[in-house]
Write a protein that holds these residues in place. Structure first.
Motif, PDB file in Angstrom:
ATOM      1  N   MET A   1       0.813  -1.191   0.000  1.00 11.90           N
ATOM      2  CA  MET A   1       0.000   0.000   0.000  1.00 11.90           C
ATOM      3  C   MET A   1       0.862   1.263   0.000  1.00 11.90           C
ATOM      4  O   MET A   1       0.483   2.265  -0.566  1.00 11.90           O
ATOM      5  CB  MET A   1      -0.932  -0.028   1.208  1.00 11.90           C
ATOM      6  CG  MET A   1      -1.855   1.163   1.294  1.00 11.90           C
ATOM      7  SD  MET A   1      -3.003   1.353  -0.061  1.00 11.90           S
ATOM      8  CE  MET A   1      -4.407   0.525   0.575  1.00 11.90           C
ATOM      9  N   ALA A   4       1.889   2.204  -3.529  1.00 12.30           N
ATOM     10  CA  ALA A   4       0.759   2.803  -4.233  1.00 12.30           C
ATOM     11  C   ALA A   4       0.581   4.263  -3.827  1.00 12.30           C
ATOM     12  O   ALA A   4       0.386   5.140  -4.672  1.00 12.30           O
ATOM     13  CB  ALA A   4      -0.516   2.013  -3.954  1.00 12.30           C
ATOM     14  N   ARG A   5       0.666   4.529  -2.550  1.00  9.10           N
ATOM     15  CA  ARG A   5       0.484   5.904  -2.065  1.00  9.10           C
ATOM     16  C   ARG A   5       1.608   6.817  -2.537  1.00  9.10           C
ATOM     17  O   ARG A   5       1.368   7.963  -2.914  1.00  9.10           O
ATOM     18  CB  ARG A   5       0.345   5.911  -0.550  1.00  9.10           C
ATOM     19  CG  ARG A   5      -0.941   5.189  -0.095  1.00  9.10           C
ATOM     20  CD  ARG A   5      -1.147   5.200   1.392  1.00  9.10           C
ATOM     21  NE  ARG A   5      -1.404   6.513   1.957  1.00  9.10           N
ATOM     22  CZ  ARG A   5      -2.529   7.205   1.827  1.00  9.10           C
ATOM     23  NH1 ARG A   5      -3.502   6.723   1.099  1.00  9.10           N
ATOM     24  NH2 ARG A   5      -2.682   8.372   2.411  1.00  9.10           N
ATOM     25  N   LEU A   8       0.982   7.574  -6.168  1.00  8.49           N
ATOM     26  CA  LEU A   8      -0.128   8.514  -6.298  1.00  8.49           C
ATOM     27  C   LEU A   8       0.299   9.934  -5.931  1.00  8.49           C
ATOM     28  O   LEU A   8      -0.077  10.899  -6.605  1.00  8.49           O
ATOM     29  CB  LEU A   8      -1.316   8.077  -5.450  1.00  8.49           C
ATOM     30  CG  LEU A   8      -2.061   6.827  -5.929  1.00  8.49           C
ATOM     31  CD1 LEU A   8      -3.182   6.470  -4.947  1.00  8.49           C
ATOM     32  CD2 LEU A   8      -2.609   7.002  -7.332  1.00  8.49           C
ATOM     33  N   ALA A  64      -8.223   9.841  -4.129  1.00  3.79           N
ATOM     34  CA  ALA A  64      -7.849   8.440  -3.917  1.00  3.79           C
ATOM     35  C   ALA A  64      -6.891   8.286  -2.738  1.00  3.79           C
ATOM     36  O   ALA A  64      -6.855   7.236  -2.101  1.00  3.79           O
ATOM     37  CB  ALA A  64      -7.225   7.867  -5.190  1.00  3.79           C
ATOM     38  N   LEU A  65      -6.123   9.318  -2.445  1.00  2.00           N
ATOM     39  CA  LEU A  65      -5.249   9.262  -1.266  1.00  2.00           C
ATOM     40  C   LEU A  65      -6.050   9.389   0.024  1.00  2.00           C
ATOM     41  O   LEU A  65      -5.661   8.847   1.057  1.00  2.00           O
ATOM     42  CB  LEU A  65      -4.201  10.378  -1.330  1.00  2.00           C
ATOM     43  CG  LEU A  65      -3.075  10.151  -2.331  1.00  2.00           C
ATOM     44  CD1 LEU A  65      -2.291  11.433  -2.545  1.00  2.00           C
ATOM     45  CD2 LEU A  65      -2.173   9.024  -1.874  1.00  2.00           C
ATOM     46  N   LEU A  68      -9.315   5.400   0.543  1.00  2.64           N
ATOM     47  CA  LEU A  68      -8.524   4.243   0.142  1.00  2.64           C
ATOM     48  C   LEU A  68      -9.266   3.304  -0.792  1.00  2.64           C
ATOM     49  O   LEU A  68      -8.637   2.559  -1.552  1.00  2.64           O
ATOM     50  CB  LEU A  68      -8.038   3.485   1.382  1.00  2.64           C
ATOM     51  CG  LEU A  68      -7.086   4.278   2.280  1.00  2.64           C
ATOM     52  CD1 LEU A  68      -6.664   3.443   3.475  1.00  2.64           C
ATOM     53  CD2 LEU A  68      -5.883   4.763   1.510  1.00  2.64           C
ATOM     54  N   THR A  71      -8.105   3.759  -4.403  1.00  2.00           N
ATOM     55  CA  THR A  71      -6.696   3.542  -4.769  1.00  2.00           C
ATOM     56  C   THR A  71      -6.570   2.631  -5.979  1.00  2.00           C
ATOM     57  O   THR A  71      -5.825   2.925  -6.919  1.00  2.00           O
ATOM     58  CB  THR A  71      -5.910   2.956  -3.575  1.00  2.00           C
ATOM     59  OG1 THR A  71      -6.020   3.861  -2.490  1.00  2.00           O
ATOM     60  CG2 THR A  71      -4.457   2.746  -3.927  1.00  2.00           C
TER      61      THR A  71
END
Length: 133
Positions: A1, A4-5, A8, A64-65, A68, A71
């Motif tokens: 995760m 991904a963050r 982003l 999206a941040l 969740l 995401t």
């Protein structure tokens, strides 16, 4: 995760920054790729499409941040958009004889890397963190 963050956040900052600059300075930004904006309508179109669209995408990534549940959708969107842009740019380079187009070759590299990183993060979200056995 975490991957991904991070992706982003990087994409949000890049898209928001480019979107703002395209909105505020459309002539200068268009000139980087060799485009000349010859009429006010052309400048407005660049402000809307290159500025507004990128700002809208950045806003979605920001959402999206915070949420969740978005995401997966945000990473999927990045993979699809950057892949489509890269394929269209390859087609354009082929049709327009682009071996000498430094701007487009650099843009293609950034699109392929961005799509690849988003895909990598997307795959990471799909992998179980631990075995349920």
């Amino acid at each position: 995760m975490l991957l991904a963050r991070v992706i982003l956040v990087i994409q949000l900052l890049a898209l928001a920054g480019l979107g703002l600059v395209y909105f505020i300075r459309p002539h200068e930004m268009s000139n980087l790729s060799g485009m000349l904006l010859m009429a006010p309508a052309a400048a407005t179109d660049v402000r809307a499409y290159y500025g507004g669209l990128q700002l809208g995408l950045a806003a979605f990534l920001g959402l999206a941040l915070i949420r969740l549940d978005l995401t997966h959708a945000a990473l999927t969107l990045l993979v699809l958009l950057y892949s489509a842009m890269a394929l269209a740019r390859i087609g354009g380079l082929w049709l327009d004889g682009g071996a000498q187009q430094t701007f487009n070759l650099v843009a293609l590299l950034l699109e392929v890397v961005s799509a690849g990183l988003a895909f990598w993060a997307l795959r990471g979200l799909s992998q179980p963190v631990f075995d349920a056995d």
